[in-house]
Design a protein around this motif. Structure first.
Motif, PDB file in Angstrom:
ATOM      1  N   HIS A  58      -6.088  11.965 104.345  1.00 37.71           N
ATOM      2  CA  HIS A  58      -7.498  11.642 104.105  1.00 37.71           C
ATOM      3  C   HIS A  58      -7.663  10.155 103.806  1.00 37.71           C
ATOM      4  N   ALA A  59      -6.752   9.594 103.017  1.00 36.51           N
ATOM      5  CA  ALA A  59      -6.832   8.177 102.656  1.00 36.51           C
ATOM      6  C   ALA A  59      -6.746   7.291 103.906  1.00 36.51           C
ATOM      7  N   GLN A  60      -5.970   7.698 104.889  1.00 35.73           N
ATOM      8  CA  GLN A  60      -5.860   6.928 106.133  1.00 35.73           C
ATOM      9  C   GLN A  60      -7.079   7.114 107.024  1.00 35.73           C
ATOM     10  N   ARG A  61      -7.659   8.293 106.996  1.00 37.19           N
ATOM     11  CA  ARG A  61      -8.756   8.643 107.901  1.00 37.19           C
ATOM     12  C   ARG A  61     -10.133   8.283 107.337  1.00 37.19           C
ATOM     13  N   VAL A  62     -10.299   8.335 106.022  1.00 34.01           N
ATOM     14  CA  VAL A  62     -11.594   8.105 105.381  1.00 34.01           C
ATOM     15  C   VAL A  62     -11.591   6.722 104.747  1.00 34.01           C
ATOM     16  N   ALA A  63     -12.524   5.881 105.156  1.00 36.51           N
ATOM     17  CA  ALA A  63     -12.546   4.482 104.720  1.00 36.51           C
ATOM     18  C   ALA A  63     -12.673   4.321 103.207  1.00 36.51           C
ATOM     19  N   ASN A  64     -13.511   5.091 102.559  1.00 38.34           N
ATOM     20  CA  ASN A  64     -13.758   4.909 101.125  1.00 38.34           C
ATOM     21  C   ASN A  64     -13.120   6.000 100.273  1.00 38.34           C
ATOM     22  N   PHE A  65     -12.010   6.556 100.727  1.00 36.59           N
ATOM     23  CA  PHE A  65     -11.314   7.595  99.966  1.00 36.59           C
ATOM     24  C   PHE A  65     -10.712   6.962  98.717  1.00 36.59           C
ATOM     25  N   PRO A  66     -10.954   7.537  97.533  1.00 37.85           N
ATOM     26  CA  PRO A  66     -10.454   6.936  96.286  1.00 37.85           C
ATOM     27  C   PRO A  66      -8.932   6.898  96.225  1.00 37.85           C
ATOM     28  N   GLN A  67      -8.434   5.885  95.539  1.00 37.76           N
ATOM     29  CA  GLN A  67      -6.984   5.732  95.346  1.00 37.76           C
ATOM     30  C   GLN A  67      -6.480   6.533  94.156  1.00 37.76           C
ATOM     31  N   VAL A  68      -7.396   7.135  93.403  1.00 37.25           N
ATOM     32  CA  VAL A  68      -7.045   7.941  92.239  1.00 37.25           C
ATOM     33  C   VAL A  68      -7.467   9.385  92.500  1.00 37.25           C
ATOM     34  N   PRO A  69      -6.936  10.353  91.743  1.00 36.30           N
ATOM     35  CA  PRO A  69      -7.362  11.751  91.914  1.00 36.30           C
ATOM     36  C   PRO A  69      -8.872  11.906  91.718  1.00 36.30           C
ATOM     37  N   HIS A  70      -9.447  12.897  92.368  1.00 40.27           N
ATOM     38  CA  HIS A  70     -10.897  13.107  92.315  1.00 40.27           C
ATOM     39  C   HIS A  70     -11.440  13.239  90.900  1.00 40.27           C
ATOM     40  N   TYR A  71     -10.748  13.976  90.039  1.00 39.25           N
ATOM     41  CA  TYR A  71     -11.260  14.152  88.678  1.00 39.25           C
ATOM     42  C   TYR A  71     -11.315  12.815  87.952  1.00 39.25           C
ATOM     43  N   GLU A  72     -10.364  11.946  88.189  1.00 37.58           N
ATOM     44  CA  GLU A  72     -10.375  10.619  87.571  1.00 37.58           C
ATOM     45  C   GLU A  72     -11.479   9.754  88.188  1.00 37.58           C
ATOM     46  N   PHE A  73     -11.658   9.841  89.485  1.00 40.52           N
ATOM     47  CA  PHE A  73     -12.709   9.090  90.175  1.00 40.52           C
ATOM     48  C   PHE A  73     -14.089   9.514  89.680  1.00 40.52           C
ATOM     49  N   LEU A  74     -14.306  10.806  89.504  1.00 48.79           N
ATOM     50  CA  LEU A  74     -15.597  11.294  89.038  1.00 48.79           C
ATOM     51  C   LEU A  74     -15.848  10.922  87.579  1.00 48.79           C
ATOM     52  N   ALA A  75     -14.805  10.906  86.774  1.00 47.59           N
ATOM     53  CA  ALA A  75     -14.961  10.526  85.362  1.00 47.59           C
ATOM     54  C   ALA A  75     -15.284   9.046  85.243  1.00 47.59           C
ATOM     55  N   ASP A  76     -14.627   8.227  86.046  1.00 47.91           N
ATOM     56  CA  ASP A  76     -14.851   6.785  86.147  1.00 47.91           C
ATOM     57  C   ASP A  76     -15.291   6.181  84.821  1.00 47.91           C
TER      58      ASP A  76
END
Length: 89
Positions: A58-76
């Motif tokens: 997903h990180a290679q295919r999706v330009a803005n895919f987060p570099q951290v796990p989703h739960y960490e990205f959402l907590a931000d």
């Protein structure tokens, strides 16, 4: 002298099925929009389902895919405390 009744404790709970950050049928990555929606609710406690950790394809295919796990990205910057518990192997 009677003790005055205590006020009830109130807090807002949100539960979200993240669907790994994609819309239905994986047509569009929308985790950034979901983060803004979660912020808008201003919940005190959030339960997430179908969160993704690291995912190289997903990180290679999706330009803005987060570099951290989703739960960490959402907590931000919303919450300084978050936890992940795997419920299935």
């Amino acid at each position: 002298m009677a003790t005055p009744p205590s006020l009830p404790i109130a807090f807002k709970v949100l539960t979200v099925n993240v669907h790994k950050g994609f819309t239905t049928f994986n047509r569009r990555f929308m985790l950034h929009e979901l983060r803004e929606a979660v912020r808008g609710v201003a919940a005190d406690l959030v339960f997430l389902q179908e969160v993704q950790g690291s995912h190289q394809r997903h990180a290679q295919r999706v330009a803005n895919f987060p570099q951290v796990p989703h739960y960490e990205f959402l907590a931000d910057t919303i919450w300084s405390q978050y936890a992940y518990g795997r419920n299935a192997v």
